[in-house]
Write a protein that holds these residues in place. Structure first.
Motif, short mmCIF file in Angstrom:
data_model
loop_
_atom_site.label_atom_id
_atom_site.label_comp_id
_atom_site.label_asym_id
_atom_site.label_seq_id
_atom_site.Cartn_x
_atom_site.Cartn_y
_atom_site.Cartn_z
N GLU A 254 45.67 35.68 54.90
CA GLU A 254 44.48 35.02 54.36
C GLU A 254 44.99 33.73 53.74
OE1 GLU A 254 41.26 37.83 54.92
OE2 GLU A 254 41.25 35.80 54.15
N PHE B 289 44.52 29.68 52.18
CA PHE B 289 43.65 28.83 51.38
C PHE B 289 44.32 27.47 51.17
CE2 PHE B 289 40.95 32.29 49.60
CZ PHE B 289 41.73 33.39 49.95
N TYR C 251 44.09 24.78 48.00
CA TYR C 251 43.59 24.46 46.66
C TYR C 251 43.94 23.01 46.36
CZ TYR C 251 42.36 29.23 45.32
OH TYR C 251 41.76 30.46 45.23
N ARG D 71 41.22 21.05 36.65
CA ARG D 71 41.79 22.35 36.96
C ARG D 71 41.95 22.52 38.46
NH1 ARG D 71 37.76 26.32 34.30
NH2 ARG D 71 37.63 24.60 32.83
N LEU D 72 42.80 23.46 38.81
CA LEU D 72 42.99 23.81 40.21
C LEU D 72 41.68 24.39 40.75
CD1 LEU D 72 45.50 23.89 42.09
CD2 LEU D 72 45.68 26.30 41.53
N LEU E 298 39.44 25.64 44.50
CA LEU E 298 39.50 25.95 45.92
C LEU E 298 38.93 24.80 46.72
CD1 LEU E 298 39.97 28.10 48.17
CD2 LEU E 298 37.56 28.71 47.87
N ARG F 256 39.00 27.90 52.66
CA ARG F 256 39.74 29.09 53.07
C ARG F 256 39.54 29.28 54.56
NH1 ARG F 256 36.78 34.08 50.06
NH2 ARG F 256 38.37 35.20 51.24
N MET G 288 47.31 34.66 50.59
CA MET G 288 46.94 35.84 49.82
C MET G 288 47.45 37.09 50.51
SD MET G 288 43.26 36.93 48.28
CE MET G 288 43.41 35.73 46.96
N ASN H 43 46.12 41.07 46.75
CA ASN H 43 45.22 40.04 46.21
C ASN H 43 45.97 39.04 45.34
OD1 ASN H 43 42.57 39.07 46.36
ND2 ASN H 43 42.14 39.73 44.28
N LEU I 163 47.97 35.49 45.08
CA LEU I 163 48.11 34.23 45.78
C LEU I 163 49.53 33.71 45.64
CD1 LEU I 163 44.97 32.01 45.02
CD2 LEU I 163 45.80 32.72 47.26
N VAL J 258 35.96 29.95 33.53
CA VAL J 258 37.22 30.52 33.06
C VAL J 258 37.76 29.56 31.99
CG1 VAL J 258 39.52 31.31 33.68
CG2 VAL J 258 37.66 31.47 35.35
N THR K 294 38.91 41.07 38.47
CA THR K 294 40.35 40.86 38.52
C THR K 294 40.71 39.53 37.85
OG1 THR K 294 40.38 42.01 40.64
CG2 THR K 294 42.37 40.84 40.03
N TYR L 35 44.19 36.95 36.49
CA TYR L 35 45.57 36.61 36.86
C TYR L 35 46.15 35.63 35.85
CZ TYR L 35 43.36 37.83 41.34
OH TYR L 35 42.64 38.44 42.33
N SER M 35 38.92 36.62 39.90
CA SER M 35 38.26 36.78 41.20
C SER M 35 37.33 37.98 41.13
CB SER M 35 39.28 36.94 42.32
OG SER M 35 39.99 38.14 42.19
N GLY N 127 36.76 40.70 42.94
CA GLY N 127 37.22 42.06 43.14
C GLY N 127 38.69 42.09 43.45
N ALA N 128 39.08 43.19 44.07
CA ALA N 128 40.50 43.35 44.39
C ALA N 128 40.80 42.91 45.82
CB ALA N 128 40.92 44.80 44.20
N GLY N 129 39.76 42.54 46.55
CA GLY N 129 39.98 42.10 47.92
C GLY N 129 40.38 40.64 47.98
N PRO N 130 40.47 40.09 49.16
CA PRO N 130 40.90 38.70 49.32
C PRO N 130 39.79 37.72 48.96
CG PRO N 130 40.38 39.64 51.45
CD PRO N 130 40.25 40.75 50.47
N ASP N 131 39.57 37.59 47.68
CA ASP N 131 38.50 36.73 47.19
C ASP N 131 39.02 35.40 46.70
OD1 ASP N 131 37.30 39.70 45.72
OD2 ASP N 131 36.41 38.69 47.43
N THR N 132 38.14 34.45 46.65
CA THR N 132 38.47 33.17 46.04
C THR N 132 38.77 33.37 44.57
OG1 THR N 132 37.00 32.05 47.56
CG2 THR N 132 37.57 30.88 45.53
N GLN N 133 39.79 32.70 44.09
CA GLN N 133 40.14 32.77 42.68
C GLN N 133 39.66 31.50 41.98
OE1 GLN N 133 44.22 33.86 41.98
NE2 GLN N 133 44.14 35.50 43.49
N PHE O 32 40.07 29.15 38.64
CA PHE O 32 41.14 28.87 37.69
C PHE O 32 40.61 28.30 36.39
CE2 PHE O 32 45.18 29.49 39.87
CZ PHE O 32 44.75 29.75 41.16
N GLY O 33 41.33 28.62 35.31
CA GLY O 33 41.09 27.99 34.04
C GLY O 33 41.73 26.61 34.01
#
Lengths: 108, 113
Positions: A32, A34, A36, A43-44, A46, A49, A90, A94, A96, B4, B31, B33, B94, B96-102, B104-105
């Motif tokens: 997967e 991406f 960014y 901030r960083l 997306l 994807r 990813m 999960n 990155l 965030v 989730t 990070y 993000s 959930g625990a799947g391949p989701d967009t994150q 950022f702060g």
């Protein structure tokens, strides 16, 4: 182990010129991927994807599993595209994993 | 309506001190990070936390410990700070625990003197 490689730390192009930011990956699972972007003092965030197969701000990226690449392209660079770009992979956990980034400078 | 947020934005401290960085997300994500961005702009994941599961990057020293008082917060505690800890620390979340967009702060720039 997973790895993301961005061979160019710095890339400069003239406004209106095509731009390509290279990204290669190494991962034993199904990737997967991406892109960014981090604009100056922001901030960083997306950019896009690969599963979306969409164009954002004129940028596109195609996943090439044969070449294990996910290069970012834009046909005509704009000054506002100047930023730090990170390719990211990813994994199933999960998490990155980022490449080292490419700083793009668009020269007016 | 910040999604965030992190506090503080800047943190300057002496070697050997213990410090914390706070992170909050109001997106209802499951989730969270923590990432470290070093002086060469290299971003590396440190932890991911999903409900009750903490996944630690094995290269992170045990002086670093995440603490999650609730689903919306994941704070980073650092004991016995060292010069090499100087970096920008980013929190992300993000759905959930799947391949989701994150998401950022804004980052916390930590400088250890």
């Amino acid at each position: 182990a997973q790895r993301v490689t961005q061979p160019e730390k710095l890339l400069s192009v003239f406004k209106g010129a095509p731009v390509e930011l290279k990204c290669n990956y190494s991962y034993s699972g199904s990737p997967e991927l991406f892109w960014y972007v981090q604009y100056s003092r922001q901030r960083l965030q997306l950019l896009l994807r690969h599963i979306s197969r969409e164009s954002i701000k004129g940028f596109t990226a195609d996943l090439n599993k044969g070449e294990t690449s996910f290069h970012l392209k834009k046909p005509f660079a704009q000054e506002e595209d100047s930023a730090m770009y990170y390719c990211a992979l990813m994994t199933g956990a999960n998490n990155l994993f980022f490449g080292t980034g490419t700083r793009l400078t668009v020269i007016p | 309506d910040t999604a965030v947020s992190q506090t503080p934005k800047y943190l300057v401290t002496q070697m050997g001190n213990d410090k914390s960085i706070k992170c909050e997300q109001n997106l209802g994500h499951d989730t969270m990070y923590w990432y470290k961005q070093d002086s060469k702009k290299f971003l590396k994941i440190m932890f991911s936390y999903n409900n009750k599961e903490l996944i630690i990057n094995e290269t992170v020293p045990n002086r670093f410990s995440p603490k999650s008082p609730d689903k919306a917060h994941l704070n980073l505690h650092i004991n016995s700070l060292e010069l090499g800890d100087s970096a920008v620390y980013f929190c992300a979340s993000s759905p959930g625990a799947g391949p989701d967009t994150q998401y950022f702060g804004p980052g916390t720039r930590l400088t250890v003197l």
